[in-house]
Write an enzyme that holds these catalytic residues in place. Structure first.
Site, PDB file in Angstrom:
ATOM      1  N   ASN A 168      43.132 -98.218   3.731  1.00 26.76           N
ATOM      2  CA  ASN A 168      42.882 -97.944   5.149  1.00 26.76           C
ATOM      3  C   ASN A 168      41.547 -98.517   5.615  1.00 26.76           C
ATOM      4  OD1 ASN A 168      45.304 -96.477   5.391  1.00 26.76           O
ATOM      5  ND2 ASN A 168      44.315 -94.643   4.550  1.00 26.76           N
ATOM      6  N   TYR A 185       8.854 -82.980  36.581  1.00 31.35           N
ATOM      7  CA  TYR A 185       9.356 -82.564  35.269  1.00 31.35           C
ATOM      8  C   TYR A 185      10.135 -81.256  35.417  1.00 31.35           C
ATOM      9  CZ  TYR A 185       9.836 -81.008  30.495  1.00 31.35           C
ATOM     10  OH  TYR A 185      10.379 -80.593  29.305  1.00 31.35           O
ATOM     11  N   SER A 238      44.657 -93.417   0.284  1.00 25.80           N
ATOM     12  CA  SER A 238      45.283 -92.233   0.860  1.00 25.80           C
ATOM     13  C   SER A 238      45.476 -91.218  -0.250  1.00 25.80           C
ATOM     14  CB  SER A 238      46.628 -92.623   1.465  1.00 25.80           C
ATOM     15  OG  SER A 238      47.489 -91.509   1.507  1.00 25.80           O
ATOM     16  N   ASN A 285       3.987 -82.931  29.722  1.00 23.94           N
ATOM     17  CA  ASN A 285       4.898 -83.748  30.542  1.00 23.94           C
ATOM     18  C   ASN A 285       4.597 -85.243  30.409  1.00 23.94           C
ATOM     19  OD1 ASN A 285       5.708 -81.234  31.239  1.00 23.94           O
ATOM     20  ND2 ASN A 285       5.014 -81.319  33.372  1.00 23.94           N
ATOM     21  N   GLN A 330      14.285 -81.925  28.441  1.00 26.33           N
ATOM     22  CA  GLN A 330      14.261 -81.808  26.978  1.00 26.33           C
ATOM     23  C   GLN A 330      15.611 -82.218  26.371  1.00 26.33           C
ATOM     24  OE1 GLN A 330      12.120 -78.498  25.095  1.00 26.33           O
ATOM     25  NE2 GLN A 330      14.079 -77.844  24.237  1.00 26.33           N
ATOM     26  N   SER A 366      12.691 -77.310  20.550  1.00 19.36           N
ATOM     27  CA  SER A 366      13.195 -78.678  20.394  1.00 19.36           C
ATOM     28  C   SER A 366      12.667 -79.306  19.108  1.00 19.36           C
ATOM     29  CB  SER A 366      12.802 -79.546  21.603  1.00 19.36           C
ATOM     30  OG  SER A 366      11.412 -79.517  21.793  1.00 19.36           O
ATOM     31  N   LYS A 404      16.735 -85.953  24.651  1.00 14.82           N
ATOM     32  CA  LYS A 404      16.437 -86.547  23.342  1.00 14.82           C
ATOM     33  C   LYS A 404      17.629 -86.658  22.414  1.00 14.82           C
ATOM     34  CE  LYS A 404      11.986 -85.252  24.171  1.00 14.82           C
ATOM     35  NZ  LYS A 404      12.574 -84.467  25.267  1.00 14.82           N
ATOM     36  N   GLU A 452      37.746 -98.156  11.784  1.00 15.20           N
ATOM     37  CA  GLU A 452      38.281 -97.079  12.628  1.00 15.20           C
ATOM     38  C   GLU A 452      37.172 -96.147  13.109  1.00 15.20           C
ATOM     39  OE1 GLU A 452      42.332 -95.490  11.063  1.00 15.20           O
ATOM     40  OE2 GLU A 452      41.276 -96.363   9.365  1.00 15.20           O
ATOM     41  N   THR A 504      46.540-113.832  23.782  1.00 15.60           N
ATOM     42  CA  THR A 504      46.295-113.258  25.097  1.00 15.60           C
ATOM     43  C   THR A 504      47.448-112.289  25.295  1.00 15.60           C
ATOM     44  OG1 THR A 504      47.550-114.931  26.304  1.00 15.60           O
ATOM     45  CG2 THR A 504      45.227-115.398  25.972  1.00 15.60           C
ATOM     46  N   HIS A 505      47.162-111.167  25.904  1.00 17.25           N
ATOM     47  CA  HIS A 505      48.160-110.084  26.035  1.00 17.25           C
ATOM     48  C   HIS A 505      48.682-109.665  24.656  1.00 17.25           C
ATOM     49  CE1 HIS A 505      48.398-111.246  30.352  1.00 17.25           C
ATOM     50  NE2 HIS A 505      48.246-112.456  29.841  1.00 17.25           N
ATOM     51  N   LYS A 558      48.183 -97.226  -0.159  1.00 19.00           N
ATOM     52  CA  LYS A 558      47.432 -97.465   1.070  1.00 19.00           C
ATOM     53  C   LYS A 558      46.037 -98.046   0.853  1.00 19.00           C
ATOM     54  CE  LYS A 558      48.263 -96.696   4.885  1.00 19.00           C
ATOM     55  NZ  LYS A 558      48.299 -95.484   5.710  1.00 19.00           N
TER      56      LYS A 558
END
Ligand code: ARG
Length: 460
Positions: free
Chosen positions: A283, A315, A275, A107, A320, A20, A323, A288, A152-153, A281
């Site tokens: 973007n 444990y 683009s 541990n 492990q 690890s 993380k 995003e 709204t909506h 473009k």
């Protein structure tokens, strides 16, 4: 570290598989802090001499320098951050290094390091949220007089001040960030160190001293709980998932606002891309990506839950795997908060006032209608009747292909005799906005008050 009982070495594949250190080396600062506090206790109870404690300090000082300068030789064979650091310490100072782990287990060590790390990152998250909120507050200040449709909506609903919507974002994030402050008093309040492998520490170390010196509110309550508990990680990643969900909604609004269809804002070069094929473009990639990364962070919450589900006391090596989920969730959330602060910077968030005014002037969405219903109520017409009369007026306007702004006294009379000519002076969107005088409303005075309040929170 544990070769005594073994005659063979782990397979190379197993070594790679189980290591690890490639990711948990991020815990090195906390690991050293935890070890220094523990060494002080070992010296206090006579396991280490003063000289040995001094050697340990010296060793850690050098290790700190080596790590900070990138010279530390992290070894996969030594599995994790804890064994790498301990082994280097022993290389540097000899026997005192070998005594350090007396009564301690990885541990309780890993749980301690990780909890301290989470508390540190919780502070960074709170700071990043505050910085984003102050950018948002800055833009709110500048857009107090810009009236936009609120949706709204995703249909035009009511006119509001742009500042009002921006304060909705800032207050959402800031209020939600208060939970980060709870972490050190809640699931990250208790020290795991002195829980040992699972049953406690055999030597007379003071868990109260340890807790105090490492900034925990309480010593461990129960050693088994301590080494198997990862609630603090769940809580932190839950908060990340929550902040990302909020950010994704804000990002989505900015993506919409910057389309040709809305055109409320233009995002600056620093947070947009072009683009490779379409030269015209621009973007909104920053927004995003923030929206996209939300799925990833929510996914980390799910992996943590799934990791912990059904795990037997206490444990297990499965732990492990906690993380990377936490590291990536917090990294991504911090990055997204910082990128959104760029999006809302003065240079990158450009408001297209004329475009917005053109939207309002077009009369599309008939937002003025609410003025009519409100006015009728003030004339003593029951709201439900007023709603019906207003509905008929909207139908009339729609059928004639006109705007509310084009209505004449004759039009009003044609729909209902209760629609008096004075009403024509009451149709402005500004007037509608200004009637929203409740505490949380979009009237100018209220928005200014809330903005001042939001800014005062950021100073706390
Ligand atoms: N690298 C391990 C982890 O992250 C450290 C604890 C290992 N403990 C053990 N008993 N093998 O969980």
């Amino acid at each position: 570290m544990w070769q005594g009982r073994f005659s063979g070495k782990p397979d190379k594949l197993m070594q790679e598989f189980s290591q690890s250190v490639s990711f948990d080396q991020r815990l090195w600062r906390e690991d050293i802090l935890g070890s220094l506090a523990y060494a002080a206790e070992l010296q206090r109870i006579g396991i280490l001499t003063e000289k040995e404690l001094a050697d340990i300090h010296r060793g850690f000082k050098q290790i700190t320098e080596e790590i900070e300068s990138g010279k530390f030789d992290w070894k996969v064979e030594l599995e994790d951050v804890h064994m790498n650091i301990e082994s280097r310490l022993t290389e540097l100072i000899g026997d005192a290094g070998k005594k350090l782990h007396t009564g301690r287990s990885r541990n309780d060590q890993v749980a301690t390091d990780f909890k301290m790390w989470c508390k540190r990152v919780a502070k960074e998250l709170r700071d990043a949220i505050n910085s984003l909120c102050s950018q948002i507050a800055g833009r709110a200040e500048e857009t107090i007089d810009v009236i936009i449709p609120a949706y709204t909506h995703l249909q035009r609903a009511m006119p509001v001040r742009m500042a009002h919507q921006l304060i909705a974002y800032g207050s959402t994030l800031h209020i939600a960030s208060d939970q980060l402050l709870d972490l050190p008093y809640g699931s990250a309040s208790d020290l795991p160190l002195s829980a040992g492998a699972c049953s406690g520490n055999s030597f007379q170390v003071s868990e109260v001293h340890l807790a105090n010196s490492l900034g925990f509110l309480h010593p461990p309550f129960n050693s088994m709980r301590s080494v198997s508990d990862r609630d603090f990680a769940l809580d932190l990643v839950f908060l990340c998932a929550k902040y990302m969900t909020h950010l994704s909604r804000i990002a989505e609004d900015m993506i919409l606002w910057s389309t040709a269809e809305f055109g409320f804002i233009t995002l600056g070069d620093a947070v947009t891309t072009g683009s490779s094929i379409m030269p015209q473009k621009r973007n909104p990639d920053a927004c995003e990506l923030v929206r996209g990364k939300t799925g990833r962070v929510v996914g980390h919450l799910m992996s943590l839950f799934t990791l912990l589900k059904g795990l037997p006391m206490t444990y297990n090596r499965d732990l492990q795997e906690d993380k990377e989920a936490v590291f990536d969730a917090t990294d991504q959330t911090l990055a997204c908060l910082r990128v959104m602060a760029l999006v809302f910077s003065k240079e990158n968030f450009k408001v297209n006032r004329e475009r917005i005014q053109a939207h309002l002037d077009s009369g599309a969405g008939y937002m003025e209608a609410m003025n009519v219903a409100d006015w009728l109520v003030l004339q003593g017409v029951p709201f439900r009747d007023g709603h019906d009369i207003t509905g008929r007026l909207v139908k009339y306007v729609e059928q004639k292909g006109m705007r509310f702004a084009d209505l004449t006294a004759e039009d009003l009379a044609a729909v209902d005799k209760r629609l008096k000519p004075e009403l024509l002076n009451e149709l402005s969107l500004e007037a509608l906005v200004e009637r929203k005088q409740v505490y949380a409303g979009t009237a100018k005075a209220r928005v200014l008050e809330r903005l001042a309040e939001l800014k005062s929170w950021l100073k706390e």
